[in-house]
Design a protein around this motif. Sequence first.
Motif, short mmCIF file in Angstrom:
data_model
loop_
_atom_site.label_atom_id
_atom_site.label_comp_id
_atom_site.label_asym_id
_atom_site.label_seq_id
_atom_site.Cartn_x
_atom_site.Cartn_y
_atom_site.Cartn_z
N GLY A 145 0.81 -1.21 0.00
CA GLY A 145 0.00 0.00 0.00
C GLY A 145 0.84 1.26 0.00
N VAL A 146 0.48 2.20 -0.86
CA VAL A 146 1.17 3.49 -0.98
C VAL A 146 0.14 4.59 -0.80
CG1 VAL A 146 2.36 5.03 -2.59
CG2 VAL A 146 3.04 2.63 -2.43
N ASP A 147 0.48 5.59 -0.01
CA ASP A 147 -0.43 6.69 0.29
C ASP A 147 -0.37 7.74 -0.83
OD1 ASP A 147 -1.95 8.73 1.31
OD2 ASP A 147 -0.70 9.10 3.08
N PRO A 148 -1.42 7.87 -1.65
CA PRO A 148 -1.39 8.86 -2.73
C PRO A 148 -1.40 10.29 -2.23
CG PRO A 148 -3.56 7.86 -2.58
CD PRO A 148 -2.67 7.10 -1.64
N GLY A 149 -1.71 10.48 -0.94
CA GLY A 149 -1.61 11.82 -0.37
C GLY A 149 -0.17 12.27 -0.21
N ARG A 150 0.75 11.31 -0.12
CA ARG A 150 2.18 11.63 -0.03
C ARG A 150 2.90 11.39 -1.35
NH1 ARG A 150 5.00 8.16 3.10
NH2 ARG A 150 6.69 9.69 3.28
N PHE A 151 2.55 10.29 -2.01
CA PHE A 151 3.21 9.94 -3.27
C PHE A 151 2.31 10.36 -4.42
CE2 PHE A 151 5.19 7.21 -0.17
CZ PHE A 151 6.52 7.16 -0.56
N HIS A 152 2.66 11.43 -5.07
CA HIS A 152 1.89 11.96 -6.20
C HIS A 152 2.83 12.75 -7.09
CE1 HIS A 152 2.06 15.91 -4.26
NE2 HIS A 152 1.72 15.31 -3.14
N PRO B 93 8.93 10.62 -1.26
CA PRO B 93 8.12 11.36 -2.21
C PRO B 93 8.88 12.53 -2.85
CG PRO B 93 6.82 10.86 -0.27
CD PRO B 93 8.23 10.46 0.04
N LYS B 94 9.62 13.27 -2.05
CA LYS B 94 10.38 14.41 -2.57
C LYS B 94 11.44 13.94 -3.55
CE LYS B 94 13.10 18.42 -1.10
NZ LYS B 94 13.64 19.16 0.08
#
Length: 415
Positions: free
Chosen positions: A218-225, A303-304
């Motif tokens: 699972g990857v959090d799209p709120g952080r990884f976008h 993410p950055k």
Amino acid sequence: MASRIRGRRYRRQWRSTAYGPTAALHFGASPSMTKIMVVCNDSDYFLRHRLPIVLGLVERGAEVTVMTGGKAIPGSVPRGWSAIHIPIDRFTVHPIRDCALMIRSFSKIVTLKPDAIHLITLKPAVFVGIAAVLARLPSGAAGRILITIPGLGRLMSPSAADQSWVARASRLLVGRVIRFLSARSGICFTFETSHDRNLWLDEGLIREDNSTTISGAGVDPGRFHPGPPRQEKGPIRILFASRLLRSKGLDVFIGVARRFSQNPNLQFLVAGMVEPHDSDGVAPRELECEGSITFLGEVADMPKLLQSVDLVCLPTRYGEGIPRILIEAAACGVACLGTDIEGCREIIVDGVTGYLLPAGEKAAMVETICNAITGYLADPGLLDRHGKAGHRLFLSRDFSEEAVVGRFLALLTDV
């Protein structure tokens, strides 16, 4: 008497509402779970990949105990659950140390009497799995046992058949234990790919009705976008991010970087965790002295970093599940190069979201990657098109943290 009644209450077979790799497995009606134990072979892996499951259980009111190998979990992590450190030898099957793991686990299970146990990775599955089954006899604990196999690894992947007699003997032992566990009631297996599940089904290690697939951790799209477009034109930044292992393709990546070391239009970056006790590991000092790459070490803000690169490369030869770095790259809209194996194919559509690399000898893989990078240099817009296609694929699949965690919570708490 009470413990025997409690044991009968929870000793039910996992049932399936559908057949196949995405079957929804569950028990019949049962009281809500209050005590859950999670066991993982390495604390770093647990904190990076599986912590959201525990936080979700805590939010639902469960009392969660996490037992991990590796380094002791620091007190600064989010709480609401308790942590126990236990020695786990991740790299070899060692009779004395593994028996000690089984005995310690048995003692903890009998003491804590969890209603459910989640075993993550192969070593806990085998040795803590045996302990959990044995602990049912005196205490009635662990009515349900969920075993998660993120990837088959070096031992259980098909290539393991060509390894030493020790590896083959270990593989045989593990196979027999898995078959024993699968025959017990209340035990379910999850895999990241249908390929891995089907291999074990074909070998008779597990059953159709007690196994399923869940796509990654699972990857959090709120952080990884996707990040904002880069304002300045510069060199194409190519990232290898994984454990620092040759079998993960780090040797191949360095070979590619050396081929392009005089090209100012390319920059090669390496980020990853150190594996000090793994004979397959590459020492950080070697990478720091390698002039063709920029070694970043362990990166906290992935993410950055992903939003700052143009291409992710993972020429792995490891027994992967779905490599998390490829899911994160797709979530951030970054094109990918990865080996043509099942886990990578879940993310990389050849020629659409990146390119698949035929597995082979190091020199051949280096040549294939160099050709792919040369194509990107000739058509820089292709990187953007592949990255956007990867992001669309991520959004269309159940790779999000919410979706993945939800499925694990359903299996552990029967919601």
